[in-house]
Design a protein around this motif. Structure first.
Motif, short mmCIF file in Angstrom:
data_model
loop_
_atom_site.label_atom_id
_atom_site.label_comp_id
_atom_site.label_asym_id
_atom_site.label_seq_id
_atom_site.Cartn_x
_atom_site.Cartn_y
_atom_site.Cartn_z
N TYR A 102 43.17 27.34 -45.83
CA TYR A 102 41.66 27.04 -46.14
C TYR A 102 41.47 25.34 -46.33
N ALA A 106 43.80 31.32 -50.26
CA ALA A 106 43.03 30.67 -48.90
C ALA A 106 42.63 31.80 -48.24
N GLY A 109 38.84 32.23 -48.49
CA GLY A 109 38.28 31.83 -47.30
C GLY A 109 37.56 33.07 -46.66
N ARG A 138 35.25 27.75 -43.29
CA ARG A 138 36.40 26.68 -43.74
C ARG A 138 37.80 27.50 -43.53
N LEU A 139 38.03 28.47 -42.89
CA LEU A 139 38.98 29.32 -42.98
C LEU A 139 39.78 29.13 -41.66
#
Lengths: 182, 612
Positions: B57, B86, B90, B96-97
């Protein structure tokens, strides 16, 4: 040389000591330095009052558990919600979320065991010198142990606690951050 | 001198690390030690887990309070999160992952060294390459190890890294590069189905000899989070003991356990939508999670007819916002058991839809979700290949497909015994129809951690203990040679394929291609098209194939290229060279140009930037 201890600490004795110390200190710089050393406040005296932690830090681990129960099982939402308007079926559905999530927290971070291993409902003997931490007596408490009684609730004991360490950079008062979708 | 053999399973969705003290004289049995991996599980919280979700992430600079993304070994960490948090956070911020980095690593349709992930992320999001992401996971594992074993740093140990059997030379090369970037210069590669088999052998101890005997053919069915991988391992006898040979591997199929939970969630979501209940992304994730739990509940108790699904509301009003649904057994069976493991005939091959040029850019997910149809394709194609091979390790005469005698399952999807039973049932139907004996399941496999454990065990086996699986490369490799012909508008000149590395080349061996000579111009960039085949078992080095284009036995992989360095103004000179292929000790393929009658030696690099 064996004098009773009172005599050395009596007022007269102290006056005597003080006076001779005064005279010797005037005459001997070396003696004066030694006395000055004795007069300097000792480190224990200088110890400042303990800083009181703000309550949220003092109770950080308790807050962390609440936060965990909210994160995994929405426990705070559930407890803070007014149940009056909802049907049992609706509450039941939400209870599944709470139960599944909180159960996960429990199994992951706490190892719990009954305080007494016997089956509930069984007749058991409470010996003399029993552990009053683990056993609470109710009903007709008369005479001296050993007692006989029925185990109504087996109790719970935490045998291991493994709460994750939370970073000090995190404000423990925030049990769940507000979520804002952009 | 290393103290440990360390197996790293760098999975599409989860990674794990197992370790084995090399000084041990005995295998670990079923007590195969795993490394607890500290990772961020929630903002400001670090916990140890046996699995590290392979998710990265990339947070916004202001997103989390300062210091709350710190790791025990990196108090200042703030720009990237790897692991459980994450994945969980995420899923709410997909742009953003970085997920499935491993699948991108073997996707020849994109430039795997440029920062393309998160895929289609907006401009201001920092991006990374598939290589960087994989290196990031490995670096996290290295740091976690070094934190716990400060006296035995990971870069000084024997590290065995797992790759899908279906990874081609380019993807293996990239995995190696990722390890180097992560500070692990010395690693060995092992194929995941082989690692799973090693783990099973270690668990069984000497008892494994009772379960498999010479003449057996073990089919490893590995359904991971994101990929499905098949391998065949033949059991033969050699000098009075059993010998193991990996005889074939399947194609790369982007289809895994994660698809299954998603399929269930989509099915329930459609029903909810019909009832007028619309779920947002957050609720859909919660539904997927609930489906996974309901699935496990139904699979665990055969008497249950249905399992409740509860999707909590997102607001603080929990009871008021909760959406209820159910997953019935019929639905589970039709979507999962029949959908992913259909009772198909061995002649039913996977459906391949026509792709458009654009669709090829995203991950090439399998078009057909039927794992059993992919299995049928694998076994029938391999039977055809072995029927024509001169020294086929498995008898296939008169058979429509390769007959396995035993099946080893791997991957979390098979925690459901229903799915294992279905695979065995379908396979045994095929076997019965083809005049074969039923195959049995090799029981006792540890489904989630086996690959890491088997890899650590393999590191120990390499030191001369236990039984080693042989097999060499699972593919033959070819260099494309354009034939000289007058240019015809609109017609591509035919390309021939020159075999440079035969099928089954063993680690640590090399093959020279003496017959064919190439002229390389010094200072100029030279590029060869490069092909692989998992089916052509008999082609020897130097064999030339005429019909490359449209030959479905050959698959084009990343091109190979080199530039001969200039020396003493020899620029423009034509240097005659021969090709040489080397399978390194660590399990990668290297191609070199050797100057004919001279000392010159140049490495050909696999170009993984883009297939053109």
């Amino acid at each position: 040389m064996e004098k009773p201890i009172q005599s050395e600490t009596s007022f007269l004795a102290r006056l005597r000591t003080g006076w001779s110390a005064f005279i010797r200190a005037l005459g001997s710089p070396d003696f004066s330095r030694k006395v000055a050393e004795l007069l300097r406040p000792s480190p224990t005296q200088a110890k400042p009052k303990p800083v009181e932690l703000p309550p949220e830090c003092l109770h950080a681990s308790g807050l962390a558990v609440l936060s965990l129960l909210q994160r995994e099982g929405r426990l705070i939402d559930f407890l803070k919600e007014d149940m009056a308007a909802f049907s049992d079926a609706e509450i039941g559905a939400a209870a599944r979320v709470v139960h599944a999530g909180c159960r996960k927290v429990f199994s992951e971070y706490f190892t719990l065991e009954p305080a007494l291993k016997d089956a509930e409902g069984a007749t058991i003997k409470v010996p003399a010198g029993f552990d009053a931490q683990r056993i609470r007596l109710t009903g007709n408490i008369a005479g001296q142990p050993p007692f006989r009684g029925t185990l109504k609730h087996h109790g719970w004991v935490a045998t291991a606690v493994n709460i994750p360490k939370v970073s000090e950079a995190l404000d423990p008062r925030v049990l769940a951050a507000a979520e804002v979708e952009l | 001198m290393s103290t440990y053999s360390i197996g790293i399973d760098l999975g599409t969705t989860n990674s794990a690390v197992s370790y084995f003290k090399l000084a041990e004289a005995e295998a670990r049995g079923s007590a195969q030690t795993m490394l607890g991996i500290p990772q961020i599980t929630s903002v400001g919280t670090v916990e140890e887990r046996l699995l590290l979700p392979s998710f990265l992430y990339l947070p916004n600079a202001e997103e989390f309070p300062a210091g709350t993304l710190a790791l025990p070994w990196d108090k200042k960490r703030k720009d990237a999160v790897v692991g459980e948090f994450a994945r969980s956070h995420g899923s709410k911020v997909p742009m953003r992952l970085v997920a499935s980095a491993k699948s991108w690593l073997c996707h020849a349709g994109v430039d795997r060294l440029s920062a393309i992930l998160p895929w289609q992320a907006p401009e201001d999001v920092q991006r990374v390459s598939p290589l960087d992401a994989s290196a990031g996971y490995l670096a996290h594992l290295r740091e976690a190890w070094d934190h716990q074993f400060p006296d035995d740093a990971l870069d000084k140990q024997d590290v065995v890294l797992t790759v899908p059997a279906s990874f081609d030379a380019a993807a293996r090369d990239l995995t190696l590069k990722a390890a180097q970037q992560a500070g692990l210069p010395n690693i060995t590669l092992i194929e995941e189905p082989q690692a799973a088999f090693y783990a099973w052998i270690e668990q069984m101890g000497d008892g494994f000899r009772k379960q498999v005997k010479p003449g057996d053919v073990v089919l490893v069915v590995d359904v991971g989070g994101g990929t499905t991988d098949f391998s065949l391992i033949a059991v033969t006898s050699k000098d009075g003991d059993v010998a193991l040979t990996r005889v074939a591997v399947g194609d790369h199929i982007l289809l895994g356990g994660d698809n299954m939970d998603l399929a269930l969630a989509h099915t329930v979501n459609q029903r909810l939508a019909a009832e007028g209940k619309k779920l947002d992304t957050w609720q859909f994730n919660a539904l997927t999670f609930a489906c996974r739990q309901a699935k496990e509940q139904l699979f665990a108790d055969a008497k249950l007819k249905k399992a409740p699904l509860v999707v909590p509301g997102r607001s603080s009003s929990l009871v008021g916002g909760t959406i209820k649904a159910e997953l019935s057994r019929d639905e589970l069976t039709s979507v999962l058991t029949d959908g992913f493991f259909p009772k198909s005939a061995v002649t039913d091959l996977p459906q391949v839809a026509r792709r458009t040029g654009l669709a090829q850019m995203a991950l090439p997910y399998a078009q057909d979700a039927g794992v059993t149809r992919h299995l049928a394709a694998f076994l029938t194609r391999q039977a055809r290949a072995m029927a024509t091979a001169h020294d086929a390790p498995v008898k296939v005469e008169g058979r429509a497909f390769v007959h396995p005698t035993a099946v080893l399952f791997n991957g979390g999807a098979f925690k459901a015994s229903t799915l294992k039973d279905r695979v065995i049932e379908v396979l045994n139907d095929w076997l019965a129809a083809d005049g074969g004996q039923p195959a049995k399941e090799l029981e006792g496999a540890e489904l989630d951690l086996a690959v890491a454990r088997g890899a650590a065990y393999y590191g120990w086996v390499r030191h001369g203990h236990g039984l080693r699986i042989r097999g060499g490369t699972a593919r033959a490799y070819y260099v494309g040679v354009e034939t000289a012909m007058p240019a015809v508008p609109g017609m591509e000149p035919p390309v021939k394929a020159l075999c440079v590395a035969p099928f089954g080349m063993e680690e640590g061996t090399q093959a020279d291609v003496p017959t064919q000579e190439f002229g390389l111009v010094v200072g100029e960039h030279t590029r060869f098209r490069f092909f692989a085949s998992s089916l052509r078992r008999d082609d020897r080095v130097g064999v030339m194939l005429d019909d490359v284009i449209g030959n479905d036995e050959l698959e084009e992989v990343a091109p190979i290229e080199t530039t001969l360095p200039t020396q003493n103004g020899n620029e423009g000179n034509l240097v005659p060279v021969n090709l040489q292929a080397v399978v390194t000790e660590i399990g990668t393929l290297e191609l070199r140009c050797l100057e004919k009658g001279g000392p010159g030696k140049w490495k050909l690099e696999l170009n993984v930037r883009m297939k053109e």
